[in-house]
Design a protein around this motif. Structure first.
Motif, PDB file in Angstrom:
ATOM      1  N   VAL A 195       0.865  -1.171   0.000  1.00 46.95           N
ATOM      2  CA  VAL A 195       0.000   0.000   0.000  1.00 46.95           C
ATOM      3  C   VAL A 195       0.901   1.219   0.000  1.00 46.95           C
ATOM      4  O   VAL A 195       1.799   1.295   0.835  1.00 46.95           O
ATOM      5  CB  VAL A 195      -0.822   0.046   1.299  1.00 46.95           C
ATOM      6  N   VAL A 248     -23.840  -0.124  -4.587  1.00 39.27           N
ATOM      7  CA  VAL A 248     -23.875  -0.787  -5.899  1.00 39.27           C
ATOM      8  C   VAL A 248     -25.221  -0.547  -6.575  1.00 39.27           C
ATOM      9  O   VAL A 248     -25.296  -0.162  -7.741  1.00 39.27           O
ATOM     10  CB  VAL A 248     -23.600  -2.298  -5.754  1.00 39.27           C
ATOM     11  N   GLN A 298      -7.103  -0.349   1.868  1.00 44.58           N
ATOM     12  CA  GLN A 298      -5.687  -0.375   1.485  1.00 44.58           C
ATOM     13  C   GLN A 298      -5.463  -1.148   0.200  1.00 44.58           C
ATOM     14  O   GLN A 298      -4.579  -0.824  -0.570  1.00 44.58           O
ATOM     15  CB  GLN A 298      -4.849  -0.997   2.603  1.00 44.58           C
ATOM     16  N   HIS A 299      -6.236  -2.190   0.005  1.00 44.74           N
ATOM     17  CA  HIS A 299      -6.023  -2.998  -1.192  1.00 44.74           C
ATOM     18  C   HIS A 299      -6.967  -2.588  -2.320  1.00 44.74           C
ATOM     19  O   HIS A 299      -7.189  -3.359  -3.244  1.00 44.74           O
ATOM     20  CB  HIS A 299      -6.074  -4.480  -0.830  1.00 44.74           C
ATOM     21  N   THR A 323     -21.924  -5.561   4.242  1.00 48.69           N
ATOM     22  CA  THR A 323     -22.488  -6.033   2.980  1.00 48.69           C
ATOM     23  C   THR A 323     -23.662  -5.159   2.541  1.00 48.69           C
ATOM     24  O   THR A 323     -23.772  -4.791   1.374  1.00 48.69           O
ATOM     25  CB  THR A 323     -22.973  -7.490   3.152  1.00 48.69           C
ATOM     26  N   SER A 328     -18.369  -3.436  -4.922  1.00 53.78           N
ATOM     27  CA  SER A 328     -18.806  -4.705  -5.506  1.00 53.78           C
ATOM     28  C   SER A 328     -17.983  -5.876  -4.958  1.00 53.78           C
ATOM     29  O   SER A 328     -18.522  -6.955  -4.703  1.00 53.78           O
ATOM     30  CB  SER A 328     -18.706  -4.594  -7.032  1.00 53.78           C
ATOM     31  N   ASP A 329     -16.693  -5.657  -4.730  1.00 53.46           N
ATOM     32  CA  ASP A 329     -15.880  -6.691  -4.072  1.00 53.46           C
ATOM     33  C   ASP A 329     -16.441  -7.018  -2.683  1.00 53.46           C
ATOM     34  O   ASP A 329     -16.552  -8.179  -2.308  1.00 53.46           O
ATOM     35  CB  ASP A 329     -14.426  -6.216  -3.898  1.00 53.46           C
ATOM     36  N   LEU A 330     -16.759  -5.970  -1.936  1.00 53.32           N
ATOM     37  CA  LEU A 330     -17.291  -6.209  -0.579  1.00 53.32           C
ATOM     38  C   LEU A 330     -18.641  -6.897  -0.642  1.00 53.32           C
ATOM     39  O   LEU A 330     -18.941  -7.781   0.152  1.00 53.32           O
ATOM     40  CB  LEU A 330     -17.454  -4.898   0.186  1.00 53.32           C
ATOM     41  N   LEU A 331     -19.460  -6.473  -1.605  1.00 55.78           N
ATOM     42  CA  LEU A 331     -20.801  -7.057  -1.730  1.00 55.78           C
ATOM     43  C   LEU A 331     -20.724  -8.552  -2.004  1.00 55.78           C
ATOM     44  O   LEU A 331     -21.509  -9.332  -1.471  1.00 55.78           O
ATOM     45  CB  LEU A 331     -21.565  -6.343  -2.848  1.00 55.78           C
ATOM     46  N   THR A 332     -19.796  -8.969  -2.844  1.00 53.71           N
ATOM     47  CA  THR A 332     -19.735 -10.383  -3.223  1.00 53.71           C
ATOM     48  C   THR A 332     -18.763 -11.191  -2.365  1.00 53.71           C
ATOM     49  O   THR A 332     -18.656 -12.398  -2.531  1.00 53.71           O
ATOM     50  CB  THR A 332     -19.352 -10.540  -4.709  1.00 53.71           C
ATOM     51  N   SER A 333     -18.060 -10.537  -1.451  1.00 54.87           N
ATOM     52  CA  SER A 333     -17.167 -11.292  -0.568  1.00 54.87           C
ATOM     53  C   SER A 333     -17.990 -12.097   0.430  1.00 54.87           C
ATOM     54  O   SER A 333     -19.031 -11.662   0.891  1.00 54.87           O
ATOM     55  CB  SER A 333     -16.247 -10.341   0.206  1.00 54.87           C
ATOM     56  N   MET A 335     -11.034  -5.123   8.986  1.00 59.96           N
ATOM     57  CA  MET A 335     -11.447  -5.694   7.710  1.00 59.96           C
ATOM     58  C   MET A 335     -11.651  -4.568   6.696  1.00 59.96           C
ATOM     59  O   MET A 335     -11.189  -4.647   5.550  1.00 59.96           O
ATOM     60  CB  MET A 335     -12.739  -6.489   7.871  1.00 59.96           C
ATOM     61  N   LEU A 370      -8.390  -3.037   5.624  1.00 57.18           N
ATOM     62  CA  LEU A 370      -7.703  -3.887   4.648  1.00 57.18           C
ATOM     63  C   LEU A 370      -8.321  -3.700   3.257  1.00 57.18           C
ATOM     64  O   LEU A 370      -7.609  -3.600   2.250  1.00 57.18           O
ATOM     65  CB  LEU A 370      -7.820  -5.352   5.079  1.00 57.18           C
ATOM     66  N   ALA A 371      -9.641  -3.612   3.219  1.00 53.55           N
ATOM     67  CA  ALA A 371     -10.330  -3.419   1.934  1.00 53.55           C
ATOM     68  C   ALA A 371      -9.897  -2.099   1.289  1.00 53.55           C
ATOM     69  O   ALA A 371      -9.631  -2.034   0.085  1.00 53.55           O
ATOM     70  CB  ALA A 371     -11.842  -3.438   2.152  1.00 53.55           C
ATOM     71  N   LEU A 401     -10.083  -2.325  -2.778  1.00 54.24           N
ATOM     72  CA  LEU A 401     -11.272  -3.105  -3.129  1.00 54.24           C
ATOM     73  C   LEU A 401     -12.433  -2.149  -3.408  1.00 54.24           C
ATOM     74  O   LEU A 401     -12.443  -1.008  -2.952  1.00 54.24           O
ATOM     75  CB  LEU A 401     -11.645  -4.073  -2.006  1.00 54.24           C
TER      76      LEU A 401
END
Lengths: 446, 446
Positions: free
Chosen positions: A314, A440, A404-405, A433, A410-415, A398, A401-402, A407
């Motif tokens: 990061v 979204v 920093q990377h 979520t 939509s990544d969070l929604l489908t995780s 959590m 982390l999302a 995300l």
């Protein structure tokens, strides 16, 4: 004159983690840690010495001998050319690699009349000064804290629990306003008010008036009589040692470093509050001062002292804050909506609330609130805020982390997530979520 | 004959979330949810009806009218050609899109003599059967639970709290052994033993012997006398409705679906425990049955019914488990070391332990343990396990997110985290970071 492969200056979390990390990656190198005080402490634990624990309970008890040499002394000056350090005790040290981890000290508002009066205190990070402040405040009933940031609020809560009458004065319209958007600040203020902490927000202090009692004078003419005044208006980087030796600093006076924690001077690294930080999203200098940020830097510096072994995944600094008072936890990661809007980001935000157990009839269930702040077009998450029970302290990691990377919502929604009746919100309304889903949907259906 | 744009069959979390999501993405479409029972319940809350809450406290109380039609009836057969559903009540329904969310039911071991005796029970997901089981067990002192997975352990803990004498019989060498490696299983077993739950592991049950009392007979000849027997040996997908209509299934009998939750039949989706899941790491079919997994699938299916709007950021299913008993929380995400080794992964693992407050003198501090399992060459994290206080329930979601997004140990090591005295481990020994660091060091210094 003693010579070491590595000399680390500063005994806080950044210094000690750098020294320990250096030893473990470079077992053949000699490592010395120089620190001002024999006794170290847990800096984040300082507010809790005003009630929950005593000062001795906050002192770091070393588990056995550290794997590096330790010298209690103060570095007076550096000669970067000859790679030497002059110590207050008269000794000189030679180094191959130098790490400055000299930390930060409370800002003293030079413009404030009365700032040095008997009864006025600062939250300093040393055992002797903390002991003195604790003793001084103990006998004084009415305390005014100037500054409603994390430290100010935590000290206020502890003093209140200890039986003091406590007033917090904050310049901004809300307490905790640099980390949270208004709706979370208001929730925090309600809890503090419920505990009997008096809040005076949007108020500028102009003077501390001498007398018995003391009084804190506000710009609008009000005077708040009190027996002690705590000044908690931020911390300033201790960069003087480096600056005097000719090292470069950034806009707020901290030592300039690159992504590997190298300063402008060959062989010299800086970590922790004394080094400059760049905001992960705005890319501007940002005076975040957190032990968690410092230790991340220390691990990086320690590994990279002689060879660049590890790069950050990061770039930039993300602040991840959490705190708890009155039985409620507040946490934030990344940028607030208000700050992001000022910076010019096109945003979409959403907030979701859920019981934090399921079914909500389980004992101990409270409401958990999560807010997400994302860039409209890409969906990249820039910030998150949450309140709830103590589990929010890890939930924010959590989200950190999302962010920093990079995300997206939509990544969070489908995780996939893990949920449990006694531990988390239900899978049907898990607020991370749900907030991601709202964003979204709003973007898709716009 | 009634016609709907969308018919969802199944009233559990997967079905209701799919129906709700469908309405919000496709507000012009008509949506019907068909469910067997009028009253829904929180499936994960079922074990807690044996002590912490009563059955009524676990029933889902709808907040107002749902945004879709609801019909209490049972789907008897499907005609996929004409897109029609025949209901037990005699009616027929026509659909444009069909979503099967028919869930799972407890596995009944057909080979086990005595499985249908009075006093033998299963943990079924319906209010009437749960009420019956609760009443039946209440009057019986000694209970043997066959199966030491999550449900078995949670029911055992609750029955123990309710004053029963409880024995858990597990075929594998340890309880919870499909989700955790041995060291965590042993810790869990110690806590259960400390609560007075008797554990019989590595033991095969051959018969339930009729009589007063009943007895559970083991392969080694031992007989465990008891007044009730709970069978908790996993759940089987309810895929019969689809199978009878000619739909394809996977190796363990669940309905085959693609990444968008589409089945082999045009216009038909499947979500939740009735659909096949593929393990994110081994890429093999994996009968994970979790409401959190089901609701993630439901959100995807609901959005994609008429247009593919959202793709998963993660291919495959990752199980993220958490549970708590005897005041300790256990959580796991991804694959265990033992399973990964069997699959042929080249691994490196590390475990770190830290107090979960800082300083550790703060009231309520307990030890938090984190294990990471990573691929040696790439550092990709495949699995994580943790135990500690309830904050571990959210900590595992951070690790689950890291695994799903294929982060490496180096990513975790350099990620910034938020820490707070009252809420988390200290920044210096935060066990996620420390475990990641151990793996990086071991790889770098190997």
């Amino acid at each position: 004159m003693k010579a070491y492969d590595v000399v680390v200056i500063g005994g806080g979390p950044a210094g000690s983690i750098t020294a320990g990390t250096a030893v473990s990656y470079y077992p053949d190198k000699s490592v010395l840690l120089v620190k001002d005080h024999k006794q170290g402490m847990v800096p984040c634990g300082i507010p809790y010495t005003f009630h929950d624990i005593d000062v001795d309970g906050n002192i770091v008890k070393p588990k056995g001998k550290p794997p590096f040499d330790v010298l209690v002394d103060t570095a007076e000056s550096l000669d970067l050319e000859s790679r030497r350090i002059k110590l207050a005790g008269g000794e000189e040290l030679e180094y191959q690699r130098l790490v400055l981890a000299t930390g930060s000290t409370p800002k003293v508002p030079g413009w404030l009349p009365g700032r040095d009066l008997e009864g006025v205190f600062y939250v300093e990070k040393s055992v002797p000064s903390l002991r003195k402040v604790n003793e001084m405040v103990a006998g004084r009933k009415r305390v005014v804290i100037i500054g409603g940031g994390f430290i100010g609020i935590e000290v206020a809560e502890q003093l209140r629990k200890d039986g003091h009458e406590v007033t917090v004065v904050e310049l901004l319209p809300h307490v905790l306003a640099t980390a949270f958007d208004d709706e979370f600040c208001v929730e925090a203020e309600e809890i503090l008010a419920g505990m009997g902490v008096e809040l005076v927000t949007g108020a500028r202090v102009t003077e501390i008036i001498e007398g018995e009692p003391l009084a804190v004078k506000l710009e609008d003419g009000r005077e708040l009589p009190c027996d002690a005044v705590g000044l908690s208006v931020g911390y300033a980087p201790n960069s003087k040692l480096g600056v005097d030796a000719g090292m470069k600093t950034g806009p707020y006076g901290a030592l300039a470093v690159d992504e590997y924690m190298r300063t402008s001077s060959p062989g010299v690294f800086a970590v922790g509050d004394c080094c400059e930080r760049v905001h992960f999203a705005t890319r501007r200098p940002v005076p975040v001062m957190l032990a968690s940020t410092s230790t991340a830097e220390a691990r990086l510096a320690g590994a990279n002292l002689f060879e660049l072994k590890i790069s950050k995944s990061v770039t930039g600094t993300i602040a991840i804050f959490s705190t708890a008072f009155g039985g409620r936890t507040f946490a934030a990661a990344g940028i607030t909506e208000q700050e992001a809007a000022r910076e010019g980001f096109e945003l979409v935000t959403a907030e979701a609330v859920s019981p934090d157990h399921h079914p909500g009839t389980l004992p101990g269930t409270v409401k958990q609130k999560v807010k997400l702040i994302a860039m409209r077009a890409s969906g990249t998450i820039l910030g998150a805020q949450a309140s709830g029970a103590s589990s929010v302290g890890e939930l924010i990691n959590m989200l950190g982390l999302a962010i920093q990377h990079k995300l997206t919502v939509s990544d969070l929604l489908t995780s996939q997530i893990g949920t449990h009746p006694l531990l988390t919100a239900p899978p049907t309304t898990y607020p991370v979520t749900k907030a991601a889903e709202q964003i979204v949907k709003r973007t898709v259906c716009a």
